[in-house]
Design a protein around this motif. Structure first.
Motif, PDB file in Angstrom:
ATOM      1  N   TYR A 124       0.994  -1.254  -0.163  1.00 44.33           N
ATOM      2  CA  TYR A 124       0.098   0.028   0.136  1.00 44.33           C
ATOM      3  C   TYR A 124       0.777   1.120   0.205  1.00 44.33           C
ATOM      4  CZ  TYR A 124       0.818  -0.021   4.975  1.00 44.33           C
ATOM      5  OH  TYR A 124       1.617   0.163   6.394  1.00 44.33           O
ATOM      6  N   LEU A 125       0.301   2.480  -0.323  1.00 47.70           N
ATOM      7  CA  LEU A 125       1.106   3.694  -0.122  1.00 47.70           C
ATOM      8  C   LEU A 125       0.451   4.424   1.053  1.00 47.70           C
ATOM      9  CD1 LEU A 125       1.252   4.619  -3.918  1.00 47.70           C
ATOM     10  CD2 LEU A 125       3.094   3.334  -2.705  1.00 47.70           C
ATOM     11  N   GLU A 126       1.227   5.430   1.321  1.00 49.90           N
ATOM     12  CA  GLU A 126       0.664   6.558   2.141  1.00 49.90           C
ATOM     13  C   GLU A 126       1.161   7.911   1.629  1.00 49.90           C
ATOM     14  OE1 GLU A 126       1.849   6.292   6.299  1.00 49.90           O
ATOM     15  OE2 GLU A 126       0.396   4.736   6.649  1.00 49.90           O
ATOM     16  N   TYR A 127       0.163   8.736   1.289  1.00 49.25           N
ATOM     17  CA  TYR A 127       0.422  10.367   0.855  1.00 49.25           C
ATOM     18  C   TYR A 127       0.291  11.034   2.102  1.00 49.25           C
ATOM     19  CZ  TYR A 127       0.439   8.666  -4.150  1.00 49.25           C
ATOM     20  OH  TYR A 127       0.608   8.238  -5.118  1.00 49.25           O
ATOM     21  N   GLU A 128       1.380  11.996   1.859  1.00 49.12           N
ATOM     22  CA  GLU A 128       1.218  13.270   2.820  1.00 49.12           C
ATOM     23  C   GLU A 128       1.382  14.561   2.175  1.00 49.12           C
ATOM     24  OE1 GLU A 128       3.852  13.150   6.037  1.00 49.12           O
ATOM     25  OE2 GLU A 128       3.278  11.090   6.872  1.00 49.12           O
ATOM     26  N   ALA A 129       0.824  15.482   2.588  1.00 43.13           N
ATOM     27  CA  ALA A 129       0.958  16.659   1.717  1.00 43.13           C
ATOM     28  C   ALA A 129       0.727  17.987   2.772  1.00 43.13           C
ATOM     29  CB  ALA A 129      -0.009  17.037   0.757  1.00 43.13           C
ATOM     30  N   TYR A 130       1.339  18.965   2.401  1.00 44.32           N
ATOM     31  CA  TYR A 130       1.378  20.384   3.146  1.00 44.32           C
ATOM     32  C   TYR A 130       0.079  20.982   2.509  1.00 44.32           C
ATOM     33  CZ  TYR A 130       1.901  24.865   5.277  1.00 44.32           C
ATOM     34  OH  TYR A 130       1.664  26.087   5.819  1.00 44.32           O
ATOM     35  N   GLU A 131      -1.025  20.879   2.877  1.00 48.70           N
ATOM     36  CA  GLU A 131      -2.280  21.180   1.942  1.00 48.70           C
ATOM     37  C   GLU A 131      -2.281  22.810   1.554  1.00 48.70           C
ATOM     38  OE1 GLU A 131      -7.274  21.180   2.392  1.00 48.70           O
ATOM     39  OE2 GLU A 131      -5.994  19.823   3.790  1.00 48.70           O
ATOM     40  N   PRO A 132      -2.203  23.804   2.451  1.00 48.85           N
ATOM     41  CA  PRO A 132      -2.241  24.963   1.876  1.00 48.85           C
ATOM     42  C   PRO A 132      -1.147  25.284   0.782  1.00 48.85           C
ATOM     43  CG  PRO A 132      -2.048  25.224   4.220  1.00 48.85           C
ATOM     44  CD  PRO A 132      -1.847  23.759   4.063  1.00 48.85           C
ATOM     45  N   LEU A 133      -0.043  24.898   0.809  1.00 51.02           N
ATOM     46  CA  LEU A 133       0.956  25.007  -0.312  1.00 51.02           C
ATOM     47  C   LEU A 133       0.357  24.161  -1.736  1.00 51.02           C
ATOM     48  CD1 LEU A 133       3.201  26.688  -1.025  1.00 51.02           C
ATOM     49  CD2 LEU A 133       4.796  25.180   0.198  1.00 51.02           C
ATOM     50  N   ALA A 134       0.140  22.898  -1.284  1.00 45.87           N
ATOM     51  CA  ALA A 134      -0.540  22.000  -2.293  1.00 45.87           C
ATOM     52  C   ALA A 134      -1.401  22.636  -3.052  1.00 45.87           C
ATOM     53  CB  ALA A 134      -0.971  20.827  -1.718  1.00 45.87           C
ATOM     54  N   LEU A 135      -2.287  23.514  -2.463  1.00 43.68           N
ATOM     55  CA  LEU A 135      -3.489  23.967  -3.158  1.00 43.68           C
ATOM     56  C   LEU A 135      -3.050  25.179  -3.882  1.00 43.68           C
ATOM     57  CD1 LEU A 135      -6.378  23.747  -0.688  1.00 43.68           C
ATOM     58  CD2 LEU A 135      -6.291  22.493  -2.735  1.00 43.68           C
ATOM     59  N   LYS A 136      -2.023  25.706  -3.448  1.00 46.33           N
ATOM     60  CA  LYS A 136      -1.292  27.031  -4.010  1.00 46.33           C
ATOM     61  C   LYS A 136      -0.781  26.694  -5.398  1.00 46.33           C
ATOM     62  CE  LYS A 136      -0.717  30.443  -0.404  1.00 46.33           C
ATOM     63  NZ  LYS A 136      -2.055  31.344  -0.979  1.00 46.33           N
ATOM     64  N   ALA A 137      -0.054  25.512  -5.087  1.00 45.28           N
ATOM     65  CA  ALA A 137       0.669  24.559  -6.476  1.00 45.28           C
ATOM     66  C   ALA A 137      -0.322  24.190  -7.637  1.00 45.28           C
ATOM     67  CB  ALA A 137       1.671  23.607  -5.872  1.00 45.28           C
ATOM     68  N   PHE A 138      -1.746  23.940  -6.986  1.00 44.83           N
ATOM     69  CA  PHE A 138      -2.755  23.512  -7.932  1.00 44.83           C
ATOM     70  C   PHE A 138      -3.184  24.749  -8.602  1.00 44.83           C
ATOM     71  CE2 PHE A 138      -4.104  19.239  -5.409  1.00 44.83           C
ATOM     72  CZ  PHE A 138      -3.061  18.918  -5.733  1.00 44.83           C
ATOM     73  N   GLU A 139      -3.578  25.758  -7.965  1.00 46.55           N
ATOM     74  CA  GLU A 139      -3.928  27.113  -8.472  1.00 46.55           C
ATOM     75  C   GLU A 139      -2.815  27.656  -9.606  1.00 46.55           C
ATOM     76  OE1 GLU A 139      -4.397  29.559  -4.914  1.00 46.55           O
ATOM     77  OE2 GLU A 139      -6.075  28.254  -4.404  1.00 46.55           O
ATOM     78  N   ARG A 140      -1.476  27.456  -9.288  1.00 47.27           N
ATOM     79  CA  ARG A 140      -0.507  28.149 -10.136  1.00 47.27           C
ATOM     80  C   ARG A 140      -0.410  27.034 -11.431  1.00 47.27           C
ATOM     81  NH1 ARG A 140       5.070  30.172  -9.271  1.00 47.27           N
ATOM     82  NH2 ARG A 140       5.713  30.201 -11.339  1.00 47.27           N
ATOM     83  N   ILE A 141      -0.998  25.615 -11.329  1.00 47.62           N
ATOM     84  CA  ILE A 141      -0.855  25.128 -12.474  1.00 47.62           C
ATOM     85  C   ILE A 141      -2.217  25.301 -13.150  1.00 47.62           C
ATOM     86  CG2 ILE A 141      -1.193  22.679 -13.150  1.00 47.62           C
ATOM     87  CD1 ILE A 141       0.311  21.931 -10.706  1.00 47.62           C
ATOM     88  N   ALA A 142      -3.202  25.705 -12.603  1.00 49.05           N
ATOM     89  CA  ALA A 142      -4.431  26.006 -13.557  1.00 49.05           C
ATOM     90  C   ALA A 142      -4.160  27.225 -14.249  1.00 49.05           C
ATOM     91  CB  ALA A 142      -5.755  26.262 -12.493  1.00 49.05           C
ATOM     92  N   ARG A 143      -3.392  28.503 -13.778  1.00 46.61           N
ATOM     93  CA  ARG A 143      -2.999  29.605 -14.319  1.00 46.61           C
ATOM     94  C   ARG A 143      -2.260  29.405 -15.551  1.00 46.61           C
ATOM     95  NH1 ARG A 143      -2.188  31.205  -8.973  1.00 46.61           N
ATOM     96  NH2 ARG A 143      -0.155  31.283  -9.185  1.00 46.61           N
ATOM     97  N   GLU A 144      -0.991  28.327 -15.129  1.00 47.32           N
ATOM     98  CA  GLU A 144      -0.178  28.238 -16.286  1.00 47.32           C
ATOM     99  C   GLU A 144      -1.022  27.380 -17.519  1.00 47.32           C
ATOM    100  OE1 GLU A 144       3.803  27.419 -13.536  1.00 47.32           O
ATOM    101  OE2 GLU A 144       2.760  25.509 -14.500  1.00 47.32           O
TER     102      GLU A 144
END
Length: 162
Positions: free
Chosen positions: A52-72
């Motif tokens: 199995y896998l476990e994922y961890e994330a720093y959610e506030p920064l991950a969402l900012k990265a997603f927003e940046r990808i959407a803008r790009e």
């Protein structure tokens, strides 16, 4: 309504993400293509049997990265729109870890935007994967590129348009 960009521990619902993208701008009938991508947990990696896998994330920064990808994506493919959800926590074999949907009047832009999105997630989103296999575990991935690194962004464009 389902958010277009999200990260969380609930199972991913591709149909809901696609529907949210369709409703997001009231563009009913204007788009000729929807492209989707599901990243799944597989049962092997590097010759090891994955349990199995476990994922961890720093959610506030991950969402900012997603927003940046959407803008790009909006800058490169102006007619394309993006929905991107990533899961965190323990994921079993066969479960979806990432779901991406793109819409556009033309299939080429939708395909390219979808591929670009996953390449950029791998490059810049603060999401880490821990792989559990027979005999141990190891952290195997995480964002490695500076979001402002133009060379990394161009590599994502190259892969998306190949």
């Amino acid at each position: 309504m389902t958010a277009l960009l999200a990260i969380g521990d609930e199972p991913l619902e591709l149909a809901g993400i696609v529907a949210a993208l369709a409703e997001s701008e009231g563009r009913s009938g204007q788009d000729g293509a929807i492209v989707t991508f599901l990243g799944l947990v597989r049962n092997h990696n590097l010759g090891r049997s994955v349990r199995y896998l476990e994922y961890e994330a720093y959610e506030p920064l991950a969402l900012k990265a997603f927003e940046r990808i959407a803008r790009e994506i909006a800058a490169r493919w102006p007619s394309a729109r993006l929905a991107l959800h990533h899961r965190v926590g323990k994921l079993e074999i066969g479960e979806a870890s990432v779901a991406i949907a793109t819409r556009s009047p033309h299939r080429g832009d939708a395909y390219a935007a979808c591929r670009y999105a996953i390449e950029r997630v791998k490059q810049i989103a603060p999401i880490w994967k821990r792989e559990f296999f027979d005999g141990g575990d190891v952290w195997i991935e995480g964002a490695t590129a500076n979001p402002d690194d133009e060379q990394a962004r161009q590599e994502a464009v190259r892969l998306a348009c190949a």
